[in-house]
Design a protein around this motif. Structure first.
Motif, PDB file in Angstrom:
ATOM      1  N   THR A  43       0.839  -1.204   0.000  1.00  0.00           N
ATOM      2  CA  THR A  43       0.000   0.000   0.000  1.00  0.00           C
ATOM      3  C   THR A  43       0.869   1.246   0.000  1.00  0.00           C
ATOM      4  O   THR A  43       0.597   2.203  -0.729  1.00  0.00           O
ATOM      5  CB  THR A  43      -0.946   0.003   1.218  1.00  0.00           C
ATOM      6  OG1 THR A  43      -1.788  -1.143   1.146  1.00  0.00           O
ATOM      7  CG2 THR A  43      -1.821   1.252   1.232  1.00  0.00           C
ATOM      8  N   GLN A  44       1.922   1.248   0.798  1.00  0.00           N
ATOM      9  CA  GLN A  44       2.815   2.404   0.821  1.00  0.00           C
ATOM     10  C   GLN A  44       3.559   2.552  -0.503  1.00  0.00           C
ATOM     11  O   GLN A  44       3.795   3.657  -0.970  1.00  0.00           O
ATOM     12  CB  GLN A  44       3.787   2.282   1.989  1.00  0.00           C
ATOM     13  CG  GLN A  44       3.085   2.414   3.318  1.00  0.00           C
ATOM     14  CD  GLN A  44       3.978   2.166   4.508  1.00  0.00           C
ATOM     15  OE1 GLN A  44       5.181   1.967   4.378  1.00  0.00           O
ATOM     16  NE2 GLN A  44       3.397   2.166   5.683  1.00  0.00           N
ATOM     17  N   PRO A  58      -2.306 -14.150   7.877  1.00  0.00           N
ATOM     18  CA  PRO A  58      -1.034 -14.367   8.581  1.00  0.00           C
ATOM     19  C   PRO A  58      -0.274 -13.048   8.750  1.00  0.00           C
ATOM     20  O   PRO A  58      -0.532 -12.081   8.040  1.00  0.00           O
ATOM     21  CB  PRO A  58      -0.257 -15.299   7.655  1.00  0.00           C
ATOM     22  CG  PRO A  58      -1.235 -15.838   6.685  1.00  0.00           C
ATOM     23  CD  PRO A  58      -2.362 -14.865   6.604  1.00  0.00           C
ATOM     24  N   GLY A  59       0.669 -13.061   9.644  1.00  0.00           N
ATOM     25  CA  GLY A  59       1.434 -11.837   9.902  1.00  0.00           C
ATOM     26  C   GLY A  59       0.628 -10.968  10.838  1.00  0.00           C
ATOM     27  O   GLY A  59       0.503 -11.264  12.017  1.00  0.00           O
ATOM     28  N   ILE A  60       0.051  -9.934  10.310  1.00  0.00           N
ATOM     29  CA  ILE A  60      -0.872  -9.108  11.092  1.00  0.00           C
ATOM     30  C   ILE A  60      -2.250  -9.199  10.444  1.00  0.00           C
ATOM     31  O   ILE A  60      -2.366  -9.411   9.243  1.00  0.00           O
ATOM     32  CB  ILE A  60      -0.390  -7.646  11.212  1.00  0.00           C
ATOM     33  CG1 ILE A  60      -0.256  -6.975   9.850  1.00  0.00           C
ATOM     34  CG2 ILE A  60       0.917  -7.570  11.974  1.00  0.00           C
ATOM     35  CD1 ILE A  60       0.045  -5.497   9.925  1.00  0.00           C
ATOM     36  N   SER A  61      -3.273  -9.029  11.240  1.00  0.00           N
ATOM     37  CA  SER A  61      -4.644  -9.135  10.729  1.00  0.00           C
ATOM     38  C   SER A  61      -4.965  -7.977   9.798  1.00  0.00           C
ATOM     39  O   SER A  61      -4.259  -6.958   9.770  1.00  0.00           O
ATOM     40  CB  SER A  61      -5.632  -9.131  11.894  1.00  0.00           C
ATOM     41  OG  SER A  61      -5.702  -7.839  12.484  1.00  0.00           O
ATOM     42  N   GLY A  62      -6.047  -8.117   9.066  1.00  0.00           N
ATOM     43  CA  GLY A  62      -6.487  -7.038   8.194  1.00  0.00           C
ATOM     44  C   GLY A  62      -6.823  -5.776   8.961  1.00  0.00           C
ATOM     45  O   GLY A  62      -6.583  -4.665   8.497  1.00  0.00           O
ATOM     46  N   VAL A  63      -7.361  -5.939  10.170  1.00  0.00           N
ATOM     47  CA  VAL A  63      -7.691  -4.777  11.007  1.00  0.00           C
ATOM     48  C   VAL A  63      -6.416  -4.054  11.433  1.00  0.00           C
ATOM     49  O   VAL A  63      -6.323  -2.825  11.321  1.00  0.00           O
ATOM     50  CB  VAL A  63      -8.515  -5.209  12.238  1.00  0.00           C
ATOM     51  CG1 VAL A  63      -8.764  -4.034  13.171  1.00  0.00           C
ATOM     52  CG2 VAL A  63      -9.840  -5.844  11.802  1.00  0.00           C
ATOM     53  N   LYS A  64      -5.412  -4.799  11.881  1.00  0.00           N
ATOM     54  CA  LYS A  64      -4.146  -4.174  12.273  1.00  0.00           C
ATOM     55  C   LYS A  64      -3.427  -3.578  11.067  1.00  0.00           C
ATOM     56  O   LYS A  64      -2.799  -2.523  11.164  1.00  0.00           O
ATOM     57  CB  LYS A  64      -3.259  -5.182  12.988  1.00  0.00           C
ATOM     58  CG  LYS A  64      -3.789  -5.534  14.363  1.00  0.00           C
ATOM     59  CD  LYS A  64      -2.909  -6.541  15.062  1.00  0.00           C
ATOM     60  CE  LYS A  64      -3.518  -6.895  16.420  1.00  0.00           C
ATOM     61  NZ  LYS A  64      -2.737  -7.939  17.098  1.00  0.00           N
ATOM     62  N   ALA A  65      -3.523  -4.234   9.922  1.00  0.00           N
ATOM     63  CA  ALA A  65      -2.937  -3.690   8.694  1.00  0.00           C
ATOM     64  C   ALA A  65      -3.602  -2.368   8.338  1.00  0.00           C
ATOM     65  O   ALA A  65      -2.927  -1.407   7.963  1.00  0.00           O
ATOM     66  CB  ALA A  65      -3.074  -4.689   7.546  1.00  0.00           C
ATOM     67  N   LYS A  71      -2.276   5.209   9.470  1.00  0.00           N
ATOM     68  CA  LYS A  71      -1.292   6.089  10.108  1.00  0.00           C
ATOM     69  C   LYS A  71      -0.496   6.859   9.058  1.00  0.00           C
ATOM     70  O   LYS A  71      -0.145   8.014   9.250  1.00  0.00           O
ATOM     71  CB  LYS A  71      -0.334   5.280  10.986  1.00  0.00           C
ATOM     72  CG  LYS A  71      -0.927   4.894  12.308  1.00  0.00           C
ATOM     73  CD  LYS A  71       0.095   4.171  13.157  1.00  0.00           C
ATOM     74  CE  LYS A  71      -0.546   3.743  14.471  1.00  0.00           C
ATOM     75  NZ  LYS A  71       0.416   3.021  15.320  1.00  0.00           N
ATOM     76  N   VAL A  72      -0.197   6.197   7.942  1.00  0.00           N
ATOM     77  CA  VAL A  72       0.592   6.816   6.872  1.00  0.00           C
ATOM     78  C   VAL A  72      -0.302   7.480   5.834  1.00  0.00           C
ATOM     79  O   VAL A  72       0.004   8.552   5.326  1.00  0.00           O
ATOM     80  CB  VAL A  72       1.492   5.753   6.191  1.00  0.00           C
ATOM     81  CG1 VAL A  72       2.272   6.343   5.040  1.00  0.00           C
ATOM     82  CG2 VAL A  72       2.431   5.126   7.213  1.00  0.00           C
ATOM     83  N   LEU A  73      -1.423   6.830   5.528  1.00  0.00           N
ATOM     84  CA  LEU A  73      -2.351   7.318   4.498  1.00  0.00           C
ATOM     85  C   LEU A  73      -3.762   7.398   5.093  1.00  0.00           C
ATOM     86  O   LEU A  73      -4.609   6.541   4.836  1.00  0.00           O
ATOM     87  CB  LEU A  73      -2.350   6.366   3.293  1.00  0.00           C
ATOM     88  CG  LEU A  73      -1.007   6.149   2.600  1.00  0.00           C
ATOM     89  CD1 LEU A  73      -1.068   4.960   1.652  1.00  0.00           C
ATOM     90  CD2 LEU A  73      -0.617   7.411   1.857  1.00  0.00           C
ATOM     91  N   PRO A  74      -4.043   8.422   5.899  1.00  0.00           N
ATOM     92  CA  PRO A  74      -5.331   8.484   6.599  1.00  0.00           C
ATOM     93  C   PRO A  74      -6.546   8.562   5.677  1.00  0.00           C
ATOM     94  O   PRO A  74      -7.654   8.232   6.084  1.00  0.00           O
ATOM     95  CB  PRO A  74      -5.216   9.734   7.472  1.00  0.00           C
ATOM     96  CG  PRO A  74      -4.078  10.519   6.916  1.00  0.00           C
ATOM     97  CD  PRO A  74      -3.182   9.549   6.197  1.00  0.00           C
ATOM     98  N   GLU A  75      -6.341   8.936   4.447  1.00  0.00           N
ATOM     99  CA  GLU A  75      -7.459   9.050   3.498  1.00  0.00           C
ATOM    100  C   GLU A  75      -7.742   7.737   2.758  1.00  0.00           C
ATOM    101  O   GLU A  75      -8.695   7.662   1.965  1.00  0.00           O
ATOM    102  CB  GLU A  75      -7.166  10.154   2.471  1.00  0.00           C
ATOM    103  CG  GLU A  75      -6.112   9.810   1.431  1.00  0.00           C
ATOM    104  CD  GLU A  75      -4.658   9.822   1.939  1.00  0.00           C
ATOM    105  OE1 GLU A  75      -3.787   9.401   1.169  1.00  0.00           O
ATOM    106  OE2 GLU A  75      -4.392  10.244   3.081  1.00  0.00           O
ATOM    107  N   MET A  76      -6.946   6.701   3.015  1.00  0.00           N
ATOM    108  CA  MET A  76      -7.099   5.430   2.300  1.00  0.00           C
ATOM    109  C   MET A  76      -8.482   4.824   2.555  1.00  0.00           C
ATOM    110  O   MET A  76      -8.924   4.732   3.687  1.00  0.00           O
ATOM    111  CB  MET A  76      -6.018   4.437   2.725  1.00  0.00           C
ATOM    112  CG  MET A  76      -6.127   3.073   2.045  1.00  0.00           C
ATOM    113  SD  MET A  76      -6.063   3.125   0.236  1.00  0.00           S
ATOM    114  CE  MET A  76      -4.429   3.794  -0.013  1.00  0.00           C
TER     115      MET A  76
END
Length: 95
Positions: A43-44, A58-65, A71-76
């Motif tokens: 995404t970044q 896996p890794g981090i959940s969709g919610v945490k992602a 945090k980086v792209l608040p308008e996403m």
């Protein structure tokens, strides 16, 4: 405009990608991620117009992602999708 799909289930990603390519060709390209960490990175890198995230990956959940992305792209714009009917996932998204 591009769309990023994140789902650890390859069949689900393929189904959604095919659906988008067939019906929404003007939103291409479609970028794919197989886990939560990959979706944050992609995404970044690609800055898609829309992300479609599986809630449980896996890794981090969709919610945490999503939180990391916002945090980086608040308008996403993010759409969550899942096969799991558990209310706990909905509660987590609302937070």
């Amino acid at each position: 405009m591009s769309i990023l799909i994140a789902d650890d289930n390859r069949a689900q990603r393929t189904y959604l990608r095919d659906l988008l390519e067939r019906n929404f060709a003007h939103y291409l390209p479609v970028v794919e991620a197989a886990d939560g960490n990959e979706v944050v990175s992609l995404t970044q890198q690609h800055r898609p117009s829309l992300c479609i995230l599986d809630i449980q990956m896996p890794g981090i959940s969709g919610v945490k992602a999503a939180r990391a992305i916002w945090k980086v792209l608040p308008e996403m714009r993010i759409i969550f999708w899942t096969q799991f009917p558990h209310e706990i996932y909905i509660t987590e998204i609302r937070k």
